[in-house]
Each structure stands twice: as C-alpha cells, then as structure tokens.
Scaffold this active site. Structure first.
Site, PDB file in Angstrom:
ATOM      1  N   ASP A 298     -41.377 -39.609  -5.587  1.00 59.61           N
ATOM      2  CA  ASP A 298     -41.275 -40.687  -6.567  1.00 59.61           C
ATOM      3  C   ASP A 298     -42.495 -40.859  -7.460  1.00 59.61           C
ATOM      4  O   ASP A 298     -42.894 -41.976  -7.787  1.00 59.61           O
ATOM      5  CB  ASP A 298     -40.966 -42.022  -5.868  1.00 59.61           C
ATOM      6  CG  ASP A 298     -39.791 -41.887  -4.927  1.00 59.61           C
ATOM      7  OD1 ASP A 298     -38.778 -41.343  -5.371  1.00 59.61           O
ATOM      8  OD2 ASP A 298     -39.906 -42.289  -3.763  1.00 59.61           O
TER       9      ASP A 298
ATOM     10  N   LYS B  44     -41.871 -37.219 -11.331  1.00 53.84           N
ATOM     11  CA  LYS B  44     -41.849 -35.804 -11.706  1.00 53.84           C
ATOM     12  C   LYS B  44     -40.594 -35.438 -12.473  1.00 53.84           C
ATOM     13  O   LYS B  44     -40.590 -34.479 -13.233  1.00 53.84           O
ATOM     14  CB  LYS B  44     -42.057 -34.882 -10.505  1.00 53.84           C
ATOM     15  CG  LYS B  44     -41.037 -35.011  -9.406  1.00 53.84           C
ATOM     16  CD  LYS B  44     -41.485 -34.232  -8.188  1.00 53.84           C
ATOM     17  CE  LYS B  44     -40.685 -34.596  -6.950  1.00 53.84           C
ATOM     18  NZ  LYS B  44     -40.765 -36.005  -6.546  1.00 53.84           N
TER      19      LYS B  44
ATOM     20  N   ALA C 282     -33.442 -36.634  -2.438  1.00 54.47           N
ATOM     21  CA  ALA C 282     -34.239 -36.790  -3.657  1.00 54.47           C
ATOM     22  C   ALA C 282     -33.436 -37.580  -4.689  1.00 54.47           C
ATOM     23  O   ALA C 282     -32.214 -37.585  -4.666  1.00 54.47           O
ATOM     24  CB  ALA C 282     -34.579 -35.423  -4.231  1.00 54.47           C
ATOM     25  N   GLY C 283     -34.146 -38.220  -5.563  1.00 59.09           N
ATOM     26  CA  GLY C 283     -33.484 -38.892  -6.669  1.00 59.09           C
ATOM     27  C   GLY C 283     -34.377 -38.744  -7.877  1.00 59.09           C
ATOM     28  O   GLY C 283     -35.484 -39.260  -7.897  1.00 59.09           O
ATOM     29  N   HIS C 284     -33.923 -37.974  -8.845  1.00 52.89           N
ATOM     30  CA  HIS C 284     -34.752 -37.774 -10.036  1.00 52.89           C
ATOM     31  C   HIS C 284     -34.206 -38.616 -11.171  1.00 52.89           C
ATOM     32  O   HIS C 284     -33.066 -38.463 -11.577  1.00 52.89           O
ATOM     33  CB  HIS C 284     -34.782 -36.299 -10.431  1.00 52.89           C
ATOM     34  CG  HIS C 284     -35.600 -35.482  -9.472  1.00 52.89           C
ATOM     35  ND1 HIS C 284     -35.858 -34.154  -9.654  1.00 52.89           N
ATOM     36  CD2 HIS C 284     -36.218 -35.831  -8.332  1.00 52.89           C
ATOM     37  CE1 HIS C 284     -36.609 -33.721  -8.653  1.00 52.89           C
ATOM     38  NE2 HIS C 284     -36.825 -34.725  -7.835  1.00 52.89           N
TER      39      HIS C 284
ATOM     40  N   GLN D 284     -39.311 -34.437  -3.217  1.00 53.94           N
ATOM     41  CA  GLN D 284     -40.214 -35.153  -2.291  1.00 53.94           C
ATOM     42  C   GLN D 284     -41.670 -34.872  -2.656  1.00 53.94           C
ATOM     43  O   GLN D 284     -41.970 -34.791  -3.832  1.00 53.94           O
ATOM     44  CB  GLN D 284     -39.916 -34.785  -0.827  1.00 53.94           C
ATOM     45  CG  GLN D 284     -38.650 -35.443  -0.275  1.00 53.94           C
ATOM     46  CD  GLN D 284     -37.385 -34.720  -0.665  1.00 53.94           C
ATOM     47  OE1 GLN D 284     -37.312 -33.511  -0.612  1.00 53.94           O
ATOM     48  NE2 GLN D 284     -36.362 -35.460  -1.063  1.00 53.94           N
TER      49      GLN D 284
ATOM     50  N   GLY E  64     -32.130 -47.409  -3.000  1.00 51.90           N
ATOM     51  CA  GLY E  64     -32.344 -48.741  -3.557  1.00 51.90           C
ATOM     52  C   GLY E  64     -33.401 -49.550  -2.814  1.00 51.90           C
ATOM     53  O   GLY E  64     -33.666 -50.699  -3.155  1.00 51.90           O
ATOM     54  N   ARG E  65     -34.035 -48.954  -1.792  1.00 54.48           N
ATOM     55  CA  ARG E  65     -35.026 -49.711  -1.012  1.00 54.48           C
ATOM     56  C   ARG E  65     -36.272 -50.008  -1.843  1.00 54.48           C
ATOM     57  O   ARG E  65     -36.684 -49.168  -2.655  1.00 54.48           O
ATOM     58  CB  ARG E  65     -35.478 -48.890   0.205  1.00 54.48           C
ATOM     59  CG  ARG E  65     -34.431 -48.754   1.270  1.00 54.48           C
ATOM     60  CD  ARG E  65     -34.948 -47.920   2.431  1.00 54.48           C
ATOM     61  NE  ARG E  65     -35.046 -46.505   2.100  1.00 54.48           N
ATOM     62  CZ  ARG E  65     -35.423 -45.570   2.959  1.00 54.48           C
ATOM     63  NH1 ARG E  65     -35.774 -45.900   4.184  1.00 54.48           N
ATOM     64  NH2 ARG E  65     -35.476 -44.307   2.600  1.00 54.48           N
TER      65      ARG E  65
ATOM     66  N   VAL F 240     -47.645 -41.830 -20.128  1.00 56.79           N
ATOM     67  CA  VAL F 240     -47.904 -43.238 -20.476  1.00 56.79           C
ATOM     68  C   VAL F 240     -46.620 -44.037 -20.693  1.00 56.79           C
ATOM     69  O   VAL F 240     -46.648 -45.119 -21.277  1.00 56.79           O
ATOM     70  CB  VAL F 240     -48.814 -43.349 -21.728  1.00 56.79           C
ATOM     71  CG1 VAL F 240     -50.222 -42.867 -21.419  1.00 56.79           C
ATOM     72  CG2 VAL F 240     -48.235 -42.567 -22.916  1.00 56.79           C
TER      73      VAL F 240
END
Ligand code: IMP
Ligand code: MG
Length: 506
Positions: free
Chosen positions: A28, A31, A54-56, A259, A372-373, A496
């Site tokens: 997280d 990336k 993973a969640g991108h 990860q 969603g944690r 940024v």
C-alpha cells in the site's frame, strides 16, 4: 513535458530495458500509480507475486479502478501492450473473471492479457481454510485478507497444488482436485462444523455453492464452476516464462511487485507476513526471469508516514497498541477508551498520537483496497527502510508526500532503542537500552524497539502542483536529503498526488 515522456527519455538514455517496481514497506505504498505511469513506457507489464490479496488503486481522469490480479498496465493503450499474470501469482479464477467483466463494462479491451500456465490456482478449500484459521485464532493472529493466499502457497510447496494449465485438461483437473481435497477433509474436521458451514456460505465462497455436508467441498461443484471461469480466459493461458525470457533485453519490460519486502515470507517480519516472496528476487522468479535481467529496480516507500494492515510489529505506530487494536477490531462502531472515538477532534497537528493517526489515515485515505480495513499508521521508519533496500533497491520513489503537507512537525525515525530482554540474533547479542540503526526483523526484537525521532518543521503549503524538484519547498528538500544520507538511498522520484502526472522525476 508529460511524466510518462520524461520517464521514457530517462530510461532510454540509461539503456534500461527491464524495470521492477518493489514495495519497500508493508504494501500500500501507492505503487499502483507508479506502475501505471511506467506502463506508458513498457511493452510488457507482468506481475509475479501475491494474488487477490493485493489491491492496486489507480486513478485516471478522476475515475478510480481497483485491481487485485490484473497488472495495472491494462488501462494504457489497449492494443499495443502485453499484460502478464506470472507463474508466482496465486490465481483466483473468480476474481480474474470479475476483473475481466469490469474492464468489459468500462469499454476497455484486454486483448493482450496472458496468464502463466504454471500459476497456482486458488480453490474454494483455500479460501475456506484461510478464513477458518483466522476466525479461530486469538493471539498471534496474522490478520490475513481471507483470499486463500497462505493455503495456496502451502499446497504449492506440499506438491498438492493445481495450476492454470490444469484448467485446460479436465481429466488432470479432476484427478488433482480429488487428491487435493482428500488431504483437506481431515483439516476441515478440526473446526466446529457450524463454523465451517458459516464460512462455506459466506460471499467469498459464493453463498454456499461449493458446500457439501459430508465432503465439505463438492468436487462436482468445483468442476462446474471452474469450468465456467476457465471459459473466460483459457485462450490466455500461455508459457509466459518463455515469452519474458525471449523478450528480456529487447522489449521494454515492467515488473509489478505486490505487497512489500516487509511482508515477504522470506525477508519480512515473519510470521506476520504474506506467503509469497515479495522481494526483488521473488518478483523476478515469479515471472521466470533471473534477477540480473532487471536493470532498474525501483523501490517504493510511502513518506513521511507508513502503514501496515493486519497484525505484527510496527515500531513507529501512532497510538501504539491502542491503534492496532482499534484498526483490527471487527466492530463497525469502533470504541476507544470506553467511548466511540471523537473523530471530530482528530487533527493532523494533534499532540495525541492516536488522534493524529486517525487524521493522517483520513487524509491519506488509508483503508484497505481489498478488505476495507483501516490501515495502521506510523511515522517513516529509516531502520526498516535501510533493511528493506537490501532486498529491494536503493533507488527509490517516495510517494504520497502531499498527504502531510499541512503538518507542522514531521517526525522521522532514524534509529531505535531496544527495550526488551537480552536476545541473540544471529551472531549478535542485543542488550536492553542498545541503539539499533538497521532493523532486525526477528519479531521478538523488533517488537521491543522504540523509535528515536528526528523532528523537522513541515513545509505547510500545497505541493500537489509542483513538477520540478528544485521547486519543492526548501524544508521538504531538507528532509529528503536527510533520508538519503541516513538510509543510504537515492530518491529518483517523488509523488505529490494520486494522478498519473503528479510526479517529480529527478
Ligand atoms: P495474506 O496475504 O492474505 O495471507 O495476509 C497476510 C498478511 O499480509 C496480513 O497482515 C495482510 O494484511 C497482509 N497483506 C496481504 N496483502 C496485502 C496488501 O496488498 N497490502 C497490505 N497488506 C497486505
Ligand atoms: Mg494495496
């Protein structure tokens, strides 16, 4: 000049053909956005580790996409780029089918997606076992994403796994599935049958479609359902290792890590890790390449705060154990110190670390893309960065710098004080009170490390529109210089903001 063009020029000038993006923290780090930007340059984009844990998250023209399996490059020029799910990925055919559907629904093509024939399959029994274990355990719980990841890799090394190629041969699929399940039945027997039933009827297991009261998992149900899934992508199953090997050094290749090094089963804060090796070496292996084929490994670190989801040591965590408990509590009306915590009081300037953590979490939108944690939040940790670069890269991108733009004081952890009992770690003996400059990920040591901070006054202005390094506020540049010196890294890029163009390339 567009960021993607700048990158292209830079990589061209240096003759770099294979780039790998590796997260240097606990996942997280943003990336997805860096990968998406580099994908403009790449001809081939490949994932090699992890799975749908993973969640991108990628934001393009104000539309947000979250992918769990498909490489982030899929959203670029649909016709000319090849996207690959490599051999090291735990492939969940259901999630893949859903993602293909999402693309279709948004008018995106996925002509050039290929799936490694030797990627291991996530099966219903893996998801069930992952969830049963995590629900049951108390102390030492890993806090997994419940996607079946651990059990898939266990079956891989136990020589019981099924691969994508088995989807192409029904008889092989059935034979291997039966063998795999015969070994699972005694494992299911260890759990309370009501609990097993409850998990089998959860949404993650499609509301009970695989459930068989006697066998727990119905072989026929799996065969049917996986047969349907396979129709969605069987034409994409390929020898992707050979394809990448043929193209290494010729085409522009981008390897997309999942990860992070600190979650690597080999180099992370074991046992609070995922079950694949998410280091640079693991990523190369997961796409069938040698590490020396990679000529530009780029490490990604979120700055100047970091996050972690699930259990495990986190020395700089704001609010310490209370914050960990709060983030990991399943209760939707989370309570802290007997009261529902007053969110209204949470400020990025707060002197109460717990409250400051809440404010930073909110400002950085630090909530799991997969589960969603709320993510646990802490200050930037240089002892851990120094360690992680050894398994990732010393050339790094700092991300999400805009999140702390309003902050009056930025704290950077430059070393730890060890406050635990005397311990041996490899050839060293570590005593209470000792200073630690490079993290030791042995949990009984890092779990007793207290950060020593250097404090910097914040830049307190909007940096999201800046595109040139020298235009950044002096105060911010000071911190970057400090980090480069202490952690022995080279900062090549600074992100940024969430958009593709919000990047500074040095
Ligand atoms: P698993 O990968 O689902 O087995 O979870 C093992 C640990 O890795 C848990 O602490 C998860 O929260 C963490 N984890 C897995 N994938 C990710 C990710 O993509 N981002 C952050 N943490 C992750
Ligand atoms: Mg993520």
């Amino acid at each position: 000049m567009k960021a993607s063009k700048q990158i292209e020029n830079l990589l061209e000038v240096k003759g770099r053909k294979t780039v790998a993006v590796v997260d240097l923290q606990w996942g997280d780090v943003g990336k997805g956005k860096i990968v998406d930007m580099l994908a403009g340059w790449a001809d081939i984009i490949a994932r090699g580790t992890g799975g749908a844990n993973a969640g991108h998250t990628i934001e393009i023209s104000r539309k947000t996409y979250v992918f769990h399996l498909i490489p982030a490059g899929i959203l670029w020029d649909e016709y000319s780029k090849m996207n690959i799910i490599g051999n090291g990925v735990a492939l969940d055919p259901r999630i893949l089918s859903d993602e293909l559907e999402l693309l279709r629904a948004n008018g995106k093509s996925y002509n050039n997606l290929l799936i490694a024939y030797n990627a291991h399959l996530v099966l219903p029994q893996h998801i069930a076992l992952d969830r049963l274990r995590e629900n049951g355990a108390g102390v030492g719980k890993i806090g997994t994403t419940g996607r079946g990841i651990g059990p898939v890799y266990e079956d891989h090394v136990a020589r019981l796994g099924l691969t994508a190629n088995d989807l192409l041969n029904v008889d092989s699929f059935i034979r291997k599935l039966r063998r795999n399940l015969s070994e699972k039945i005694s494992r299911f027997a260890r759990f309370d049958p009501d609990h097993v039933r409850e998990v089998m009827f959860s949404d993650a297991l499609e509301g009970g479609i695989y459930y068989d009261p006697k066998e727990i998992i119905s072989v026929d149900a799996v065969i049917n359902r996986y047969g349907q899934f396979a129709k969605n992508f069987s034409e994409m199953i390929w020898d992707t290792d050979a394809l990448l090997q043929r193209n290494a050094g010729i085409k522009n290749i981008l390897l997309e890590g999942a990860q992070g090094v600190l979650l690597s089963v080999d180099y992370g804060t074991y046992p609070f890790v995922t079950s694949s090796d998410c280091s640079l070496a693991g990523l190369a292996k997961g796409v069938g390449l040698r590490t020396d084929s990679i000529d530009y490994p780029l490490g990604i670190a979120k700055a100047f705060y970091m996050t972690r989801v699930g259990g495990g040591p986190f020395p700089t965590e704001m609010g310490g154990q209370a914050s960990e408990d709060w983030c990991n509590s399943a209760d939707a009306n989370k309570v802290h110190e007997g009261k529902k915590y007053p969110f209204a009081l949470a400020s990025i300037q707060s002197s109460d670390p717990f409250l400051q953590g809440i404010a930073i979490r909110k400002a950085g939108n630090e909530y799991g893309a997969t589960t969603g944690r709320p993510r646990r939040v802490g200050w930037f940790d240089l002892p851990l960065l120094r360690y992680a670069t050894k398994f990732g890269s010393k050339r790094i991108a700092l991300t999400k710098l805009d999140v702390l733009s309003e902050c009056e004081t930025i704290k950077i952890c430059h070393a730890y004080s060890y406050v635990g009992p005397t311990r041996r770690v490899a050839e060293k003996t570590i005593l209470g009170g000792e200073r630690v400059d490079e993290a030791m990920v042995y949990t009984d040591v890092i779990g007793h490390c207290v950060p020593r901070y250097a404090e910097f006054s914040g830049w307190q202005c909007d940096i999201s529109g800046i595109r040139k390094y020298s235009d950044l506020p002096k105060k911010l540049i000071n911190i970057v210089n400090y980090i480069e010196g202490i952690a022995n890294v080279i900062v090549d890029m600074i992100s940024v903001g969430p958009d593709r163009e919000q990047i500074i390339i040095r």
